[in-house]
Design a protein around this motif. Sequence first.
Motif, PDB file in Angstrom:
ATOM      1  N   SER A   1      -1.496  -0.006   8.463  1.00 28.28           N
ATOM      2  CA  SER A   1      -2.730   0.308   7.766  1.00 28.28           C
ATOM      3  C   SER A   1      -3.882  -0.121   8.668  1.00 28.28           C
ATOM      4  CB  SER A   1      -2.788  -0.441   6.424  1.00 28.28           C
ATOM      5  OG  SER A   1      -2.782  -1.831   6.658  1.00 28.28           O
TER       6      SER A   1
ATOM      7  N   ILE B   1      -8.657   4.375  10.001  1.00 31.75           N
ATOM      8  CA  ILE B   1      -8.003   5.656  10.269  1.00 31.75           C
ATOM      9  C   ILE B   1      -8.400   6.218  11.631  1.00 31.75           C
ATOM     10  CG2 ILE B   1      -9.722   7.162   9.166  1.00 31.75           C
ATOM     11  CD1 ILE B   1      -5.930   7.520   8.832  1.00 31.75           C
TER      12      ILE B   1
ATOM     13  N   LEU C   1      -2.049  12.274   9.183  1.00 28.04           N
ATOM     14  CA  LEU C   1      -3.316  12.513   8.504  1.00 28.04           C
ATOM     15  C   LEU C   1      -3.489  14.006   8.233  1.00 28.04           C
ATOM     16  CD1 LEU C   1      -5.977  11.376   7.397  1.00 28.04           C
ATOM     17  CD2 LEU C   1      -6.932  11.664   9.695  1.00 28.04           C
TER      18      LEU C   1
ATOM     19  N   GLU D   1       3.845   7.373   2.584  1.00 27.80           N
ATOM     20  CA  GLU D   1       3.426   8.659   3.148  1.00 27.80           C
ATOM     21  C   GLU D   1       3.870   8.808   4.603  1.00 27.80           C
ATOM     22  OE1 GLU D   1      -0.801   8.912   2.604  1.00 27.80           O
ATOM     23  OE2 GLU D   1      -0.649   8.565   0.451  1.00 27.80           O
TER      24      GLU D   1
ATOM     25  N   TYR E   1       3.172   6.404   7.110  1.00 28.49           N
ATOM     26  CA  TYR E   1       2.411   5.569   8.038  1.00 28.49           C
ATOM     27  C   TYR E   1       3.160   4.268   8.294  1.00 28.49           C
ATOM     28  CZ  TYR E   1      -1.458   8.759   7.200  1.00 28.49           C
ATOM     29  OH  TYR E   1      -2.242   9.873   7.122  1.00 28.49           O
TER      30      TYR E   1
ATOM     31  N   ARG F   1      -0.122   8.969  13.854  1.00 31.83           N
ATOM     32  CA  ARG F   1      -1.030   8.745  12.717  1.00 31.83           C
ATOM     33  C   ARG F   1      -1.953   9.929  12.450  1.00 31.83           C
ATOM     34  NH1 ARG F   1      -3.870   3.857  15.793  1.00 31.83           N
ATOM     35  NH2 ARG F   1      -1.825   3.905  16.720  1.00 31.83           N
TER      36      ARG F   1
ATOM     37  N   ASN G   1      -1.165  14.882   5.386  1.00 29.37           N
ATOM     38  CA  ASN G   1      -1.475  14.277   4.089  1.00 29.37           C
ATOM     39  C   ASN G   1      -2.891  14.522   3.578  1.00 29.37           C
ATOM     40  OD1 ASN G   1       1.116  13.129   3.844  1.00 29.37           O
ATOM     41  ND2 ASN G   1       0.517  11.431   5.156  1.00 29.37           N
TER      42      ASN G   1
ATOM     43  N   SER H   1       0.835  -1.201   0.000  1.00 28.06           N
ATOM     44  CA  SER H   1       0.000   0.000   0.000  1.00 28.06           C
ATOM     45  C   SER H   1       0.870   1.251   0.000  1.00 28.06           C
ATOM     46  CB  SER H   1      -0.896   0.011   1.246  1.00 28.06           C
ATOM     47  OG  SER H   1      -1.591   1.239   1.331  1.00 28.06           O
ATOM     48  N   SER H   2       0.445   2.239  -0.769  1.00 24.28           N
ATOM     49  CA  SER H   2       1.200   3.491  -0.883  1.00 24.28           C
ATOM     50  C   SER H   2       1.189   4.301   0.417  1.00 24.28           C
ATOM     51  CB  SER H   2       0.633   4.341  -2.020  1.00 24.28           C
ATOM     52  OG  SER H   2      -0.711   4.700  -1.728  1.00 24.28           O
ATOM     53  N   ILE H   3       0.328   3.947   1.367  1.00 25.69           N
ATOM     54  CA  ILE H   3       0.304   4.722   2.618  1.00 25.69           C
ATOM     55  C   ILE H   3       1.631   4.625   3.357  1.00 25.69           C
ATOM     56  CG2 ILE H   3      -2.201   4.531   2.873  1.00 25.69           C
ATOM     57  CD1 ILE H   3      -1.606   2.673   5.288  1.00 25.69           C
ATOM     58  N   TYR H   4       2.354   3.538   3.147  1.00 27.00           N
ATOM     59  CA  TYR H   4       3.655   3.397   3.809  1.00 27.00           C
ATOM     60  C   TYR H   4       4.661   4.413   3.262  1.00 27.00           C
ATOM     61  CZ  TYR H   4       1.619  -0.797   5.722  1.00 27.00           C
ATOM     62  OH  TYR H   4       0.788  -1.664   6.374  1.00 27.00           O
TER      63      TYR H   4
END
Length: 161
Positions: free
Chosen positions: A35, A38, A64, A30, A32, A60, A67, A25-28
Amino acid sequence: MCRPLSLWTSKDIWNYIHKHKVKYSSIYDEGYERSGCITCMFGMSLEKIIGNKDPSYLNRFELLYKNNKNLFNSIVLDERIGLWKPLTDMGIKLKIDDEKYISLYNERKNKISEWYKNFENNFKKVIKEIEARNPNVFTTIDKKIIFKKYFKNIKRGEKYE
């Protein structure tokens, strides 16, 4: 219970991901570290400890805010959801420069301080509320012991957030 990755460090996992071109996942990317939901606050006390030791660390909710301010506003600052309340109650002050958040945080901290100033009366109210739901939960001795313990700690400046 089987936890095959429990011996791996984060570095081991990322080396494996890159070596074997595993999709993730691309959240890593960013910032994070996990996952999931939220709004989940599980582990926030640990993130508070890390943040206290490393001022550059963003928890987190700070990530948020960085981002996705719209999503942050809708779950943290929203009147109905208002995650700023439990975060403040847990003693977590987000490192963000947002006037609304800072105002809500300071207002809540003042309410908490006022509650502790009137601890004896508020403690009695809490006990009555608990007993209204379950009349047999405390004996008179239990109440005296609990009150004495918490009152002594609060006099020393400890707060139970």
